[in-house]
Design a protein around this motif. Structure first.
Motif, mmCIF file in Angstrom:
data_model
loop_
_atom_site.group_PDB
_atom_site.id
_atom_site.type_symbol
_atom_site.label_atom_id
_atom_site.label_comp_id
_atom_site.label_asym_id
_atom_site.label_seq_id
_atom_site.Cartn_x
_atom_site.Cartn_y
_atom_site.Cartn_z
ATOM 1 N N SER A 108 7.019 4.848 -15.794
ATOM 2 C CA SER A 108 6.593 5.479 -14.548
ATOM 3 C C SER A 108 5.666 4.527 -13.812
ATOM 4 N N VAL A 109 5.879 4.438 -12.518
ATOM 5 C CA VAL A 109 5.054 3.584 -11.667
ATOM 6 C C VAL A 109 4.353 4.475 -10.653
ATOM 7 N N PHE A 110 3.045 4.441 -10.661
ATOM 8 C CA PHE A 110 2.251 5.252 -9.736
ATOM 9 C C PHE A 110 1.872 4.397 -8.532
ATOM 10 N N GLY A 111 2.385 4.796 -7.371
ATOM 11 C CA GLY A 111 2.159 4.057 -6.148
ATOM 12 C C GLY A 111 3.456 3.483 -5.635
ATOM 13 N N ALA A 112 3.880 3.933 -4.452
ATOM 14 C CA ALA A 112 5.120 3.454 -3.851
ATOM 15 C C ALA A 112 4.810 2.557 -2.670
ATOM 16 N N GLY A 113 3.758 1.771 -2.806
ATOM 17 C CA GLY A 113 3.466 0.757 -1.813
ATOM 18 C C GLY A 113 4.191 -0.524 -2.145
ATOM 19 N N TYR A 114 3.677 -1.618 -1.616
ATOM 20 C CA TYR A 114 4.358 -2.899 -1.755
ATOM 21 C C TYR A 114 4.534 -3.286 -3.227
ATOM 22 N N VAL A 115 3.447 -3.310 -3.973
ATOM 23 C CA VAL A 115 3.513 -3.726 -5.372
ATOM 24 C C VAL A 115 4.268 -2.692 -6.202
ATOM 25 N N GLY A 147 21.256 4.040 3.126
ATOM 26 C CA GLY A 147 21.112 3.091 4.222
ATOM 27 C C GLY A 147 19.867 3.269 5.044
ATOM 28 N N GLY A 148 18.964 4.139 4.616
ATOM 29 C CA GLY A 148 17.715 4.340 5.348
ATOM 30 C C GLY A 148 16.795 3.143 5.224
ATOM 31 N N PRO A 149 15.819 3.031 6.125
ATOM 32 C CA PRO A 149 14.939 1.852 6.132
ATOM 33 C C PRO A 149 13.809 1.971 5.115
ATOM 34 N N LEU A 150 13.341 0.833 4.662
ATOM 35 C CA LEU A 150 12.120 0.786 3.868
ATOM 36 C C LEU A 150 10.912 0.950 4.779
ATOM 37 N N PRO A 151 9.766 1.350 4.231
ATOM 38 C CA PRO A 151 8.567 1.458 5.067
ATOM 39 C C PRO A 151 7.994 0.112 5.469
ATOM 40 N N PHE A 152 8.475 -0.967 4.872
ATOM 41 C CA PHE A 152 8.013 -2.311 5.212
ATOM 42 C C PHE A 152 9.168 -3.275 4.974
ATOM 43 N N HIS A 153 9.017 -4.492 5.461
ATOM 44 C CA HIS A 153 10.086 -5.484 5.314
ATOM 45 C C HIS A 153 9.850 -6.328 4.072
ATOM 46 N N GLU A 154 10.852 -6.382 3.210
ATOM 47 C CA GLU A 154 10.807 -7.265 2.048
ATOM 48 C C GLU A 154 12.241 -7.634 1.691
ATOM 49 N N PRO A 155 12.630 -8.892 1.867
ATOM 50 C CA PRO A 155 14.022 -9.283 1.661
ATOM 51 C C PRO A 155 14.558 -8.897 0.287
ATOM 52 N N VAL A 188 8.188 9.629 -0.121
ATOM 53 C CA VAL A 188 9.135 9.812 -1.221
ATOM 54 C C VAL A 188 10.517 10.153 -0.673
ATOM 55 N N GLU A 189 10.576 11.028 0.331
ATOM 56 C CA GLU A 189 11.860 11.371 0.936
ATOM 57 C C GLU A 189 12.491 10.152 1.611
ATOM 58 N N GLN A 190 11.652 9.353 2.290
ATOM 59 C CA GLN A 190 12.157 8.154 2.945
ATOM 60 C C GLN A 190 12.743 7.181 1.929
ATOM 61 N N LEU A 191 12.071 7.030 0.788
ATOM 62 C CA LEU A 191 12.549 6.100 -0.234
ATOM 63 C C LEU A 191 13.850 6.589 -0.862
ATOM 64 N N ALA A 192 13.963 7.881 -1.060
ATOM 65 C CA ALA A 192 15.202 8.430 -1.612
ATOM 66 C C ALA A 192 16.371 8.216 -0.653
ATOM 67 N N ALA A 193 16.067 8.146 0.649
ATOM 68 C CA ALA A 193 17.121 7.956 1.651
ATOM 69 C C ALA A 193 17.575 6.506 1.752
ATOM 70 N N VAL A 194 16.860 5.592 1.106
ATOM 71 C CA VAL A 194 17.257 4.183 1.160
ATOM 72 C C VAL A 194 18.656 3.999 0.591
#
Length: 476
Positions: A21-28, A62-70, A53-59
Protein backbone atom coordinates in the motif's frame (compact mmCIF):
# COMPACT_ATOMS: atom_id res chain seq x y z
CA UNK A 1 10.45 -9.46 11.04
CA UNK A 2 9.26 -12.68 9.51
CA UNK A 3 8.69 -12.81 5.77
CA UNK A 4 5.74 -15.17 5.39
CA UNK A 5 3.28 -13.09 3.39
CA UNK A 6 4.61 -13.45 -0.13
CA UNK A 7 2.64 -15.08 -2.87
CA UNK A 8 4.02 -16.87 -5.88
CA UNK A 9 4.44 -15.08 -9.19
CA UNK A 10 5.24 -11.43 -9.87
CA UNK A 11 7.21 -9.33 -12.26
CA UNK A 12 10.52 -11.13 -11.76
CA UNK A 13 11.64 -14.64 -11.00
CA UNK A 14 14.03 -13.16 -8.45
CA UNK A 15 11.37 -11.58 -6.23
CA UNK A 16 8.00 -12.94 -5.11
CA UNK A 17 4.93 -10.72 -5.30
CA UNK A 18 3.66 -9.12 -2.13
CA UNK A 19 0.86 -6.81 -1.06
CA UNK A 20 1.87 -3.15 -0.96
CA UNK A 21 0.00 0.00 0.00
CA UNK A 22 1.23 3.45 -0.91
CA UNK A 23 -0.13 6.40 1.05
CA UNK A 24 -0.15 9.55 -1.04
CA UNK A 25 -1.14 9.87 -4.70
CA UNK A 26 1.11 12.78 -5.44
CA UNK A 27 4.17 12.78 -7.63
CA UNK A 28 6.30 10.37 -5.59
CA UNK A 29 3.39 8.20 -4.48
CA UNK A 30 1.98 7.59 -7.95
CA UNK A 31 5.35 6.80 -9.49
CA UNK A 32 6.20 4.46 -6.60
CA UNK A 33 2.83 2.70 -6.74
CA UNK A 34 2.86 2.24 -10.51
CA UNK A 35 6.45 1.04 -10.70
CA UNK A 36 6.05 -1.45 -7.85
CA UNK A 37 2.89 -2.77 -9.49
CA UNK A 38 4.87 -2.99 -12.72
CA UNK A 39 7.30 -5.29 -10.92
CA UNK A 40 4.42 -7.70 -10.30
CA UNK A 41 3.19 -6.66 -6.85
CA UNK A 42 -0.43 -6.04 -5.82
CA UNK A 43 -0.55 -2.33 -5.02
CA UNK A 44 -3.21 -0.10 -3.49
CA UNK A 45 -2.56 3.64 -3.68
CA UNK A 46 -4.45 5.70 -1.12
CA UNK A 47 -5.16 9.44 -1.05
CA UNK A 48 -7.50 11.45 1.16
CA UNK A 49 -8.74 13.45 -1.85
CA UNK A 50 -11.69 11.44 -3.17
CA UNK A 51 -11.89 13.49 -6.39
CA UNK A 52 -8.23 12.76 -7.10
CA UNK A 53 -8.85 9.04 -6.54
CA UNK A 54 -11.70 9.12 -9.07
CA UNK A 55 -9.49 10.99 -11.54
CA UNK A 56 -6.73 8.40 -11.17
CA UNK A 57 -9.13 5.52 -11.68
CA UNK A 58 -10.26 7.20 -14.91
CA UNK A 59 -6.71 7.17 -16.30
CA UNK A 60 -7.34 3.61 -17.50
CA UNK A 61 -10.02 5.01 -19.80
CA UNK A 62 -7.75 7.68 -21.21
CA UNK A 63 -8.31 10.34 -18.57
CA UNK A 64 -5.54 12.83 -17.76
CA UNK A 65 -3.08 12.66 -14.90
CA UNK A 66 -3.10 15.53 -12.41
CA UNK A 67 0.43 16.41 -13.55
CA UNK A 68 2.71 15.73 -16.50
CA UNK A 69 5.17 12.85 -16.24
CA UNK A 70 6.24 10.99 -19.39
CA UNK A 71 5.19 7.35 -19.52
CA UNK A 72 3.33 7.30 -16.20
CA UNK A 73 -0.25 7.46 -17.49
CA UNK A 74 0.32 4.60 -19.94
CA UNK A 75 1.94 2.46 -17.24
CA UNK A 76 -0.87 3.15 -14.76
CA UNK A 77 -3.61 2.45 -17.29
CA UNK A 78 -2.35 -1.03 -18.12
CA UNK A 79 -1.77 -1.97 -14.50
CA UNK A 80 -5.19 -0.69 -13.45
CA UNK A 81 -6.91 -2.72 -16.16
CA UNK A 82 -4.94 -5.80 -15.07
CA UNK A 83 -6.03 -5.32 -11.45
CA UNK A 84 -2.49 -4.93 -10.11
CA UNK A 85 -2.98 -1.24 -9.21
CA UNK A 86 -6.00 0.10 -7.36
CA UNK A 87 -6.88 3.46 -5.81
CA UNK A 88 -8.82 4.24 -2.68
CA UNK A 89 -9.66 7.13 -0.39
CA UNK A 90 -10.14 4.74 2.54
CA UNK A 91 -7.06 4.61 4.77
CA UNK A 92 -8.40 1.54 6.55
CA UNK A 93 -8.63 -0.37 3.30
CA UNK A 94 -5.05 0.52 2.43
CA UNK A 95 -3.77 -0.46 5.87
CA UNK A 96 -5.58 -3.79 5.69
CA UNK A 97 -4.19 -4.56 2.23
CA UNK A 98 -0.49 -4.04 2.57
CA UNK A 99 2.29 -5.88 4.31
CA UNK A 100 4.62 -3.16 3.07
CA UNK A 101 3.17 0.28 3.80
CA UNK A 102 4.86 3.12 1.90
CA UNK A 103 4.44 6.66 3.22
CA UNK A 104 4.79 8.99 0.23
CA UNK A 105 2.85 12.08 1.28
CA UNK A 106 3.97 15.67 0.91
CA UNK A 107 6.13 17.48 3.45
CA UNK A 108 5.71 21.11 2.37
CA UNK A 109 7.85 23.82 3.83
CA UNK A 110 6.39 26.04 6.54
CA UNK A 111 6.95 29.76 7.00
CA UNK A 112 10.06 29.14 9.11
CA UNK A 113 11.50 26.70 6.57
CA UNK A 114 10.83 23.53 8.55
CA UNK A 115 9.16 20.50 6.97
CA UNK A 116 5.47 20.08 7.73
CA UNK A 117 5.06 16.50 8.99
CA UNK A 118 1.32 16.56 9.63
CA UNK A 119 0.52 14.27 6.69
CA UNK A 120 3.29 11.82 7.58
CA UNK A 121 2.15 11.55 11.18
CA UNK A 122 -1.50 11.29 10.11
CA UNK A 123 -0.62 8.21 8.04
CA UNK A 124 1.32 6.83 11.02
CA UNK A 125 -1.79 7.18 13.21
CA UNK A 126 -3.93 5.43 10.58
CA UNK A 127 -1.43 2.57 10.45
CA UNK A 128 -1.35 2.24 14.23
CA UNK A 129 -5.12 2.26 14.43
CA UNK A 130 -5.60 -0.33 11.70
CA UNK A 131 -2.86 -2.95 11.52
CA UNK A 132 -3.64 -6.47 12.69
CA UNK A 133 -0.41 -8.20 11.60
CA UNK A 134 3.27 -7.52 11.25
CA UNK A 135 4.05 -4.80 8.73
CA UNK A 136 7.02 -2.96 7.34
CA UNK A 137 6.49 0.81 7.19
CA UNK A 138 8.63 2.39 4.46
CA UNK A 139 9.04 6.14 4.61
CA UNK A 140 9.61 7.57 1.11
CA UNK A 141 8.63 11.12 2.00
CA UNK A 142 11.47 13.61 2.37
CA UNK A 143 11.64 14.13 6.12
CA UNK A 144 14.03 15.55 8.72
CA UNK A 145 16.38 13.32 10.66
CA UNK A 146 14.49 11.65 13.50
CA UNK A 147 11.15 11.37 11.70
CA UNK A 148 11.23 7.56 11.59
CA UNK A 149 11.48 7.58 15.37
CA UNK A 150 8.44 9.85 15.59
CA UNK A 151 6.50 7.60 13.21
CA UNK A 152 7.46 4.59 15.30
CA UNK A 153 6.29 6.35 18.47
CA UNK A 154 2.94 7.33 16.94
CA UNK A 155 2.25 3.81 15.69
CA UNK A 156 3.36 2.31 18.99
CA UNK A 157 1.12 4.64 21.00
CA UNK A 158 -1.89 3.73 18.85
CA UNK A 159 -1.20 0.02 19.27
CA UNK A 160 -0.87 0.45 23.04
CA UNK A 161 -4.25 2.18 23.19
CA UNK A 162 -5.73 -0.76 21.28
CA UNK A 163 -4.10 -3.28 23.59
CA UNK A 164 -1.98 -4.61 20.70
CA UNK A 165 1.49 -3.57 21.83
CA UNK A 166 2.62 -7.11 20.99
CA UNK A 167 2.32 -6.49 17.24
CA UNK A 168 5.74 -6.27 15.59
CA UNK A 169 6.44 -3.59 13.02
CA UNK A 170 9.46 -1.75 11.69
CA UNK A 171 9.92 1.73 10.23
CA UNK A 172 12.60 2.22 7.59
CA UNK A 173 13.80 5.21 5.61
CA UNK A 174 13.90 4.70 1.85
CA UNK A 175 14.19 8.17 0.29
CA UNK A 176 13.36 8.74 -3.35
CA UNK A 177 15.74 10.19 -5.92
CA UNK A 178 13.32 10.76 -8.78
CA UNK A 179 13.78 13.54 -11.31
CA UNK A 180 10.65 15.16 -12.66
CA UNK A 181 10.39 14.38 -16.35
CA UNK A 182 12.18 11.03 -16.05
CA UNK A 183 10.78 9.62 -12.81
CA UNK A 184 9.54 6.29 -14.19
CA UNK A 185 12.92 5.63 -15.79
CA UNK A 186 14.72 6.70 -12.61
CA UNK A 187 12.67 4.30 -10.48
CA UNK A 188 13.18 1.36 -12.80
CA UNK A 189 16.87 2.13 -13.45
CA UNK A 190 18.12 3.57 -10.16
CA UNK A 191 21.62 4.93 -9.70
CA UNK A 192 21.35 3.86 -6.06
CA UNK A 193 18.76 2.71 -3.55
CA UNK A 194 19.29 4.08 -0.06
CA UNK A 195 17.72 2.03 2.73
CA UNK A 196 17.96 2.90 6.39
CA UNK A 197 17.00 0.37 9.06
CA UNK A 198 18.30 -0.86 12.39
CA UNK A 199 17.57 -4.58 11.81
CA UNK A 200 19.38 -6.72 9.22
CA UNK A 201 16.26 -8.80 8.53
CA UNK A 202 14.32 -5.68 7.62
CA UNK A 203 17.05 -4.53 5.24
CA UNK A 204 17.09 -7.98 3.67
CA UNK A 205 13.33 -7.84 3.02
CA UNK A 206 13.59 -4.42 1.40
CA UNK A 207 16.53 -5.60 -0.72
CA UNK A 208 14.43 -8.53 -1.95
CA UNK A 209 11.73 -6.08 -3.00
CA UNK A 210 14.17 -4.07 -5.10
CA UNK A 211 16.18 -7.06 -6.35
CA UNK A 212 14.82 -6.86 -9.94
CA UNK A 213 16.22 -3.31 -10.21
CA UNK A 214 19.68 -4.07 -8.86
CA UNK A 215 21.92 -4.71 -11.85
CA UNK A 216 25.00 -4.08 -9.68
CA UNK A 217 23.94 -4.67 -6.06
CA UNK A 218 27.34 -3.86 -4.57
CA UNK A 219 27.22 -0.38 -6.09
CA UNK A 220 23.48 0.32 -6.14
CA UNK A 221 22.31 -1.10 -2.81
CA UNK A 222 23.28 1.28 0.01
CA UNK A 223 22.11 0.07 3.43
CA UNK A 224 22.73 2.38 6.38
CA UNK A 225 21.21 3.61 9.62
CA UNK A 226 17.74 5.14 9.57
CA UNK A 227 18.96 8.61 10.54
CA UNK A 228 21.74 8.56 7.95
CA UNK A 229 19.25 7.62 5.22
CA UNK A 230 17.01 10.52 6.23
CA UNK A 231 19.92 12.94 6.04
CA UNK A 232 21.20 11.47 2.77
CA UNK A 233 18.21 12.82 0.83
CA UNK A 234 18.69 16.36 2.12
CA UNK A 235 22.46 16.24 1.73
CA UNK A 236 22.15 15.12 -1.90
CA UNK A 237 19.77 17.93 -2.81
CA UNK A 238 21.72 20.68 -1.08
CA UNK A 239 24.90 19.49 -2.81
CA UNK A 240 23.18 19.92 -6.17
CA UNK A 241 21.84 23.31 -5.12
CA UNK A 242 25.28 24.43 -3.97
CA UNK A 243 26.85 23.49 -7.33
CA UNK A 244 24.25 25.58 -9.17
CA UNK A 245 24.69 28.61 -6.92
CA UNK A 246 28.49 28.38 -7.15
CA UNK A 247 28.28 28.38 -10.95
CA UNK A 248 25.94 31.37 -10.84
CA UNK A 249 28.44 33.25 -8.69
CA UNK A 250 31.20 32.35 -11.13
CA UNK A 251 28.98 33.54 -14.00
CA UNK A 252 28.76 37.01 -12.48
CA UNK A 253 32.53 37.08 -12.17
CA UNK A 254 32.90 35.85 -15.74
CA UNK A 255 30.91 38.82 -17.03
CA UNK A 256 33.14 41.33 -15.25
CA UNK A 257 36.31 39.64 -16.55
CA UNK A 258 35.10 39.35 -20.17
CA UNK A 259 35.18 35.57 -20.11
CA UNK A 260 32.49 33.07 -21.12
CA UNK A 261 31.11 30.85 -18.35
CA UNK A 262 30.14 28.19 -20.92
CA UNK A 263 33.75 27.82 -21.99
CA UNK A 264 34.80 27.78 -18.33
CA UNK A 265 32.13 25.17 -17.57
CA UNK A 266 33.39 22.84 -20.28
CA UNK A 267 36.89 23.08 -18.87
CA UNK A 268 35.64 22.31 -15.37
CA UNK A 269 33.42 19.42 -16.48
CA UNK A 270 36.42 17.72 -18.07
CA UNK A 271 37.81 17.09 -14.59
CA UNK A 272 36.39 13.71 -13.45
CA UNK A 273 36.47 14.95 -9.85
CA UNK A 274 33.95 17.65 -10.83
CA UNK A 275 31.87 16.23 -13.68
CA UNK A 276 29.25 17.98 -15.78
CA UNK A 277 26.07 17.49 -13.74
CA UNK A 278 24.37 20.57 -12.26
CA UNK A 279 27.22 22.73 -13.53
CA UNK A 280 25.27 25.11 -15.77
CA UNK A 281 24.87 28.77 -14.90
CA UNK A 282 21.37 30.17 -15.29
CA UNK A 283 18.52 32.12 -13.78
CA UNK A 284 18.26 30.03 -10.61
CA UNK A 285 16.84 26.68 -9.50
CA UNK A 286 13.28 25.93 -8.48
CA UNK A 287 10.95 22.96 -8.16
CA UNK A 288 9.48 21.08 -5.27
CA UNK A 289 12.71 19.70 -3.83
CA UNK A 290 15.88 21.78 -3.90
CA UNK A 291 14.57 25.06 -2.42
CA UNK A 292 12.39 23.32 0.17
CA UNK A 293 15.02 20.82 1.24
CA UNK A 294 17.68 23.50 1.50
CA UNK A 295 15.51 25.52 3.86
CA UNK A 296 14.54 22.44 5.86
CA UNK A 297 18.17 21.47 6.42
CA UNK A 298 19.01 25.02 7.46
CA UNK A 299 16.13 24.87 9.94
CA UNK A 300 17.38 21.54 11.27
CA UNK A 301 20.84 23.05 11.74
CA UNK A 302 19.41 26.06 13.55
CA UNK A 303 17.49 23.76 15.90
CA UNK A 304 20.79 22.02 16.62
CA UNK A 305 22.46 25.36 17.37
CA UNK A 306 24.59 25.33 14.22
CA UNK A 307 25.19 27.93 11.53
CA UNK A 308 25.86 26.65 8.02
CA UNK A 309 27.07 29.70 6.10
CA UNK A 310 27.68 27.85 2.86
CA UNK A 311 24.09 26.62 2.72
CA UNK A 312 22.81 30.06 3.69
CA UNK A 313 24.82 31.55 0.81
CA UNK A 314 23.46 28.91 -1.56
CA UNK A 315 19.92 30.11 -0.88
CA UNK A 316 20.86 33.80 -1.02
CA UNK A 317 22.60 33.39 -4.37
CA UNK A 318 19.60 31.58 -5.80
CA UNK A 319 17.17 34.29 -4.72
CA UNK A 320 19.44 36.90 -6.29
CA UNK A 321 19.73 34.89 -9.48
CA UNK A 322 15.97 34.68 -9.98
CA UNK A 323 15.85 38.48 -10.24
CA UNK A 324 18.82 38.73 -12.58
CA UNK A 325 16.88 38.45 -15.84
CA UNK A 326 14.46 41.18 -14.81
CA UNK A 327 17.41 43.45 -14.05
CA UNK A 328 18.98 42.66 -17.43
CA UNK A 329 15.75 43.54 -19.22
CA UNK A 330 15.39 46.79 -17.27
CA UNK A 331 18.99 47.79 -18.06
CA UNK A 332 18.43 47.24 -21.78
CA UNK A 333 15.58 49.75 -21.73
CA UNK A 334 17.21 52.25 -19.37
CA UNK A 335 14.90 51.28 -16.54
CA UNK A 336 11.70 52.14 -18.45
CA UNK A 337 9.52 49.10 -19.05
CA UNK A 338 6.11 50.78 -19.07
CA UNK A 339 4.22 49.57 -22.14
CA UNK A 340 6.99 47.24 -23.25
CA UNK A 341 5.94 43.82 -24.51
CA UNK A 342 8.21 41.06 -23.22
CA UNK A 343 7.97 37.54 -24.65
CA UNK A 344 8.73 34.75 -22.20
CA UNK A 345 9.65 31.25 -23.33
CA UNK A 346 9.38 28.76 -20.50
CA UNK A 347 7.31 28.70 -17.34
CA UNK A 348 8.08 25.33 -15.73
CA UNK A 349 11.08 25.19 -13.42
CA UNK A 350 12.71 22.67 -15.79
CA UNK A 351 11.89 20.98 -19.12
CA UNK A 352 9.92 17.75 -19.11
CA UNK A 353 7.44 18.88 -16.45
CA UNK A 354 4.54 21.27 -15.90
CA UNK A 355 5.65 22.06 -12.35
CA UNK A 356 5.66 25.78 -11.49
CA UNK A 357 6.68 25.46 -7.86
CA UNK A 358 9.38 28.03 -7.08
CA UNK A 359 10.11 28.38 -10.80
CA UNK A 360 12.35 31.36 -11.68
CA UNK A 361 9.72 32.41 -14.22
CA UNK A 362 7.38 33.26 -11.35
CA UNK A 363 9.79 35.81 -9.90
CA UNK A 364 10.61 37.18 -13.35
CA UNK A 365 6.97 37.72 -14.33
CA UNK A 366 6.14 39.49 -11.06
CA UNK A 367 9.14 41.80 -11.45
CA UNK A 368 8.32 42.69 -15.07
CA UNK A 369 4.64 43.30 -14.37
CA UNK A 370 5.53 45.49 -11.39
CA UNK A 371 7.54 47.72 -13.75
CA UNK A 372 4.59 48.11 -16.13
CA UNK A 373 5.61 45.62 -18.80
CA UNK A 374 3.24 43.28 -20.59
CA UNK A 375 4.34 39.63 -20.58
CA UNK A 376 3.30 37.13 -23.26
CA UNK A 377 4.34 33.63 -22.22
CA UNK A 378 4.62 30.22 -23.83
CA UNK A 379 5.45 26.81 -22.39
CA UNK A 380 4.84 23.41 -24.02
CA UNK A 381 3.43 21.88 -20.82
CA UNK A 382 2.91 24.39 -18.04
CA UNK A 383 0.45 26.89 -19.53
CA UNK A 384 -2.74 25.20 -18.23
CA UNK A 385 -1.30 25.24 -14.71
CA UNK A 386 -0.09 28.82 -15.15
CA UNK A 387 -3.51 30.00 -16.35
CA UNK A 388 -5.09 28.65 -13.18
CA UNK A 389 -2.31 29.85 -10.92
CA UNK A 390 -2.15 33.39 -12.33
CA UNK A 391 -5.74 34.03 -13.40
CA UNK A 392 -5.70 37.38 -11.56
CA UNK A 393 -2.36 38.62 -12.93
CA UNK A 394 -3.33 41.43 -15.29
CA UNK A 395 -0.66 42.09 -17.87
CA UNK A 396 0.17 38.40 -18.32
CA UNK A 397 -1.05 36.66 -21.47
CA UNK A 398 -0.33 33.28 -23.02
CA UNK A 399 0.48 32.34 -26.60
CA UNK A 400 -0.33 29.07 -28.33
CA UNK A 401 3.16 28.74 -29.77
CA UNK A 402 6.61 30.34 -29.41
CA UNK A 403 6.20 32.55 -32.50
CA UNK A 404 2.88 33.83 -31.19
CA UNK A 405 4.61 34.86 -27.97
CA UNK A 406 7.27 36.92 -29.76
CA UNK A 407 4.88 38.66 -32.18
CA UNK A 408 5.43 42.39 -31.69
CA UNK A 409 7.66 41.82 -28.65
CA UNK A 410 10.34 44.31 -27.66
CA UNK A 411 12.42 41.54 -26.07
CA UNK A 412 12.49 37.79 -25.60
CA UNK A 413 13.43 36.08 -22.34
CA UNK A 414 14.16 32.34 -22.14
CA UNK A 415 13.56 30.91 -18.66
CA UNK A 416 13.25 27.14 -19.34
CA UNK A 417 15.53 25.15 -21.63
CA UNK A 418 12.91 23.32 -23.66
CA UNK A 419 14.66 21.85 -26.75
CA UNK A 420 12.16 23.40 -29.18
CA UNK A 421 13.38 26.84 -28.17
CA UNK A 422 16.96 25.99 -29.00
CA UNK A 423 16.08 24.58 -32.42
CA UNK A 424 13.63 27.26 -33.58
CA UNK A 425 13.97 29.22 -36.83
CA UNK A 426 15.60 32.37 -35.49
CA UNK A 427 15.18 34.26 -38.77
CA UNK A 428 11.40 33.90 -38.37
CA UNK A 429 11.63 34.95 -34.73
CA UNK A 430 13.48 38.13 -35.74
CA UNK A 431 10.84 38.98 -38.35
CA UNK A 432 8.08 38.54 -35.77
CA UNK A 433 9.62 40.72 -33.10
CA UNK A 434 9.44 44.51 -32.88
CA UNK A 435 12.66 44.70 -30.86
CA UNK A 436 15.92 42.78 -31.05
CA UNK A 437 16.86 41.76 -27.49
CA UNK A 438 17.19 38.09 -26.45
CA UNK A 439 17.90 37.36 -22.78
CA UNK A 440 18.92 33.74 -22.44
CA UNK A 441 18.39 32.65 -18.85
CA UNK A 442 19.55 29.10 -19.54
CA UNK A 443 22.45 29.70 -21.98
CA UNK A 444 20.83 27.50 -24.60
CA UNK A 445 21.52 29.73 -27.60
CA UNK A 446 24.55 30.46 -29.75
CA UNK A 447 25.02 34.16 -29.10
CA UNK A 448 27.16 34.76 -32.20
CA UNK A 449 24.57 33.07 -34.41
CA UNK A 450 21.77 35.17 -32.97
CA UNK A 451 23.81 38.32 -33.40
CA UNK A 452 24.32 37.43 -37.05
CA UNK A 453 20.52 37.25 -37.32
CA UNK A 454 20.27 40.80 -36.04
CA UNK A 455 19.63 40.17 -32.34
CA UNK A 456 21.24 41.72 -29.31
CA UNK A 457 22.04 38.67 -27.19
CA UNK A 458 22.73 38.45 -23.47
CA UNK A 459 23.13 35.18 -21.60
CA UNK A 460 24.18 34.42 -18.02
CA UNK A 461 27.92 34.92 -17.56
CA UNK A 462 28.49 35.03 -21.32
CA UNK A 463 29.82 37.68 -23.65
CA UNK A 464 27.15 40.04 -24.94
CA UNK A 465 26.71 39.87 -28.71
CA UNK A 466 25.44 43.01 -30.44
CA UNK A 467 23.32 42.18 -33.43
CA UNK A 468 23.72 45.35 -35.47
CA UNK A 469 27.51 45.18 -35.50
CA UNK A 470 27.51 41.47 -36.26
CA UNK A 471 25.02 41.87 -39.07
CA UNK A 472 27.13 44.61 -40.64
CA UNK A 473 30.22 42.40 -40.37
CA UNK A 474 28.39 39.57 -42.11
CA UNK A 475 27.22 41.94 -44.85
CA UNK A 476 30.81 43.11 -45.47
Amino acid sequence: MKNDDHAAGGGSSDAAATSISVFGAGYVGLVTAACLAGLGHAVVCMDTDAERVEQLAAVASGGPLPFHEPGLAELMAGLYRDGRLRFTADAGEAVAHGRLLFIAVGTPGTDDGSADLRHVLSVARAIGEGITREVLVVNKSTVPVGTAERVREVIGASLARRGRADLDFAVVSNPEFLREGSAVHDFMHPDRIVAGADRPAVLAELQRLYAPLLRDPVRQWLPMSVRSAEMCKYASNVMLAARISLMNDLALLAETLDTDIEEVRRGMAGDPRIGAGFLAAGCGFGGSCLPKDLRALLHTAADAGLELPMLEATEEVNERQKLLLARHVAQAFDGHLEGRRIALWGLAFKPGTDDLREAPSEVLIRALLAEGAEVVAHDPMAMPAARLRHALWSGLRFAADPLGAVAGADALVIATEWPQYRDIDWARVRRCMAGDWVFDGRNVCDGALLAARGFNYRGIGRRTHEGAAAAMAVAR
